[in-house]
Scaffold this motif. Structure first.
Motif, mmCIF file in Angstrom:
data_model
loop_
_atom_site.group_PDB
_atom_site.id
_atom_site.type_symbol
_atom_site.label_atom_id
_atom_site.label_comp_id
_atom_site.label_asym_id
_atom_site.label_seq_id
_atom_site.Cartn_x
_atom_site.Cartn_y
_atom_site.Cartn_z
ATOM 1 N N SER A 110 0.833 -1.200 0.000
ATOM 2 C CA SER A 110 0.000 0.000 0.000
ATOM 3 C C SER A 110 0.867 1.250 0.000
ATOM 4 O O SER A 110 2.021 1.242 0.461
ATOM 5 N N GLN A 113 2.088 2.054 3.470
ATOM 6 C CA GLN A 113 3.281 1.325 3.910
ATOM 7 C C GLN A 113 4.537 1.973 3.339
ATOM 8 O O GLN A 113 5.544 2.119 4.037
ATOM 9 N N SER A 256 1.529 2.376 10.618
ATOM 10 C CA SER A 256 0.669 1.575 9.763
ATOM 11 C C SER A 256 1.111 0.128 9.952
ATOM 12 O O SER A 256 2.301 -0.173 9.871
ATOM 13 N N THR A 258 0.052 -4.405 9.961
ATOM 14 C CA THR A 258 -0.785 -5.578 9.757
ATOM 15 C C THR A 258 -0.466 -6.556 10.871
ATOM 16 O O THR A 258 0.390 -6.294 11.725
ATOM 17 N N THR A 261 3.216 -7.347 11.030
ATOM 18 C CA THR A 261 4.179 -6.323 11.435
ATOM 19 C C THR A 261 4.809 -6.714 12.773
ATOM 20 O O THR A 261 4.106 -7.140 13.692
ATOM 21 N N LYS A 268 -0.323 -5.681 19.427
ATOM 22 C CA LYS A 268 -1.152 -6.091 18.287
ATOM 23 C C LYS A 268 -2.520 -6.577 18.747
ATOM 24 O O LYS A 268 -3.540 -6.312 18.086
ATOM 25 N N GLN A 300 -7.126 -5.794 6.354
ATOM 26 C CA GLN A 300 -6.254 -6.338 7.394
ATOM 27 C C GLN A 300 -5.154 -5.366 7.815
ATOM 28 O O GLN A 300 -4.229 -5.747 8.524
ATOM 29 N N GLU A 301 -5.260 -4.113 7.390
ATOM 30 C CA GLU A 301 -4.231 -3.121 7.703
ATOM 31 C C GLU A 301 -4.832 -1.991 8.530
ATOM 32 O O GLU A 301 -5.953 -1.557 8.279
ATOM 33 N N ASP A 303 -4.205 1.917 10.293
ATOM 34 C CA ASP A 303 -3.472 3.154 10.553
ATOM 35 C C ASP A 303 -3.816 3.546 11.978
ATOM 36 O O ASP A 303 -4.998 3.717 12.313
#
Length: 473
Positions: A110, A113, A256, A258, A261, A268, A300-301, A303
């Motif tokens: 993205s 990212q 940012s 997922t 990460t 998380k 699934q991402e 910010d």
């Protein structure tokens, strides 16, 4: 693929780690870019602007891209004595083929990212040279926007390329039998020589803040949360003013991420339990206490913005940790405990305490550290230790912003430089075998997709002895 080839590939990979990608342009089937220019007699003539070295799918590689890459290598201190224009062009073509196919396979990254990565790089550059103006001057850019645009293009191509390469090799494994066969095929006089190595053990004491200090931090985070929710205060501004996370403070706490990460599990878990626009209650990780604000959810991402506050650890807690380690050290020297038993009973580091305090090499999780490849900070901590000697307490600051810790260290074993032994060096040999199998998979992938992709090499470069068959008959 023999070991000599593996050594060449390793050297190649080391050099290529410095490469940057340039020339994110739409493909044209032509050998050079030209500019039509009017002279004083009103006739037009062609003025060469920049030669096109090659085209890979939708990507153009200009002659100037090769020169830029060479300059970039030199600026980073890499030796360019054995690097030719042809080898540089071959690597740039590989990068673009990976990126082109990543797009075809929908292995996308993205813009958020890419921008986050560019922001981190800019912050690092500014911290190194002192100001944004100096960064722009060094890279010969007139304004921040043009610099960000070029950095965005470079990073997007690189991240697409890395994603494609990872997808090719991610499921490749080697069996013990494959490792045995790999080692057996290496001639005796070509077996690798491993440098001198150390095994290192440590006992760690992690000072903690008292409960009243923890509560102060929790109460402060609750006040910030309430001010944002009830008074419409800016979370961004609050993070800039108060967060103690050096990696995100200047960006208003922005990340940012997922599920892949590499954040700690507790962070998380909280982040992915929240809805867009929601602010978490204060929660604890190894770094301190956080609150998270979810700015945007894209599949699934996430910010997000977060604020980290670290409870203050009083000097008495630091002094106590040192005294405890001094006491543990003396009990080991007096024979009351072995180092391994003391680690099991007293160390605060759960990653090592159940293994006698033994450190693991983060590269391959082996217990050995090759002297020439050790992290300089770790090497400086043990370089003067004799066999069986136990260090005095050593303070180690957390580079990620967490509280400091104290430790005592010991060199458990030393291994002199030696020729590879299958039993003693199995993990290293397994790594070489895996790398060979990955190289073969990448080579097979490259051959297949070169055939399937539009590729044009300028006539001036068709005489290059490329590692891949870029020039089609």
């Amino acid at each position: 693929m023999n070991l000599r080839f593996m050594k060449k590939m390793n050297k190649k990979l080391l050099v290529l780690a410095f490469f940057t990608a340039f020339g994110f342009l739409r493909a044209q089937d032509t050998d050079e870019a030209v500019l039509m220019k009017s002279d004083t007699t009103s006739s037009t003539k062609k003025v060469k602007l920049d030669g096109i070295a090659a085209v890979i799918g939708d990507y153009v590689i200009l002659d100037s891209d090769i020169e830029k890459t060479l300059i970039d290598l030199r600026s980073q201190g890499a030796s360019t004595q054995d690097i030719t224009k042809c080898s540089l062009l071959g690597k740039l073509m590989e990068d673009r083929l990976y990126a082109h196919q990543a797009v075809q396979d929908s292995l996308l990254v993205s813009d958020d990212q890419v921008n986050a990565q560019s922001d981190r790089q800019i912050q690092q550059l500014v911290s190194q040279v002192g100001s944004m103006e100096k960064v722009l001057k060094f890279y010969k850019k007139t304004d921040v926007e043009s610099f960000r645009t070029e950095l965005f293009e470079i990073n997007k191509l690189r991240m697409l390329s890395e994603k494609m390469q990872s997808s090719i090799v991610e499921e490749i494994e080697v069996t013990p039998e494959e490792v045995r066969q790999f080692f057996g095929k290496i001639p005796e006089d070509e077996r690798p020589v491993f440098g001198a190595e150390l095994e290192i053990a440590q006992i760690v004491k992690q000072p903690t803040a008292p409960e009243e200090e923890k509560q102060k931090v929790i109460d402060r985070l609750m006040q910030i949360r309430q001010d944002v929710l009830e008074n419409d205060a800016s979370f961004n501004v609050k993070a800039i003013l108060y967060s103690q996370d050096p990696g995100s403070k200047s960006k208003g706490g922005f990340y940012s991420m997922t599920r892949e990460t590499p954040f700690v599990k507790e962070f998380k878990d909280v982040a992915f339990s929240l809805q867009q626009g929601e602010i978490s209650e204060p929660f604890e990780t190894d770094f301190g206490y956080h609150i998270i604000y979810i700015e945007k959810i894209r599949g699934q991402e996430l910010d997000l913005r977060h604020i980290l506050l670290i409870p203050e650890i009083p000097q008495i807690a630091l002094d106590t940790a040192v005294k405890e380690l001094d006491s543990i050290r003396q009990q080991i020297l007096d024979g009351k405990y072995s180092f391994a038993d003391a680690a099991l009973n007293f160390s605060d580091e759960k990653e090592t305490k159940f293994d006698g305090g033994l450190l693991r090499n983060p590269i391959n999780f082996d217990s050995r550290f090759e002297l020439t490849k050790m992290d300089p900070a770790l090497y400086n901590q043990v370089r003067n230790l004799k066999d069986e000697e136990i260090s005095r307490p050593i303070k180690e600051d957390d580079q990620r912003g967490g509280p400091p810790k104290f430790k005592i260290m010991k060199i458990s074993n030393r291994y002199d430089e030696h020729k590879a032994d299958f039993a003693k060096d199995y993990l290293k040999i397994q790594e070489l075998a895996l790398r060979e199998k990955q190289f073969k998979a990448i080579k097979d992938w490259m051959d297949e997709h070169i055939d399937d992709t539009y590729i044009h090499v300028n006539t001036d470069n068709r005489g290059c002895d490329f590692a891949n068959k870029w020039v089609k008959e």
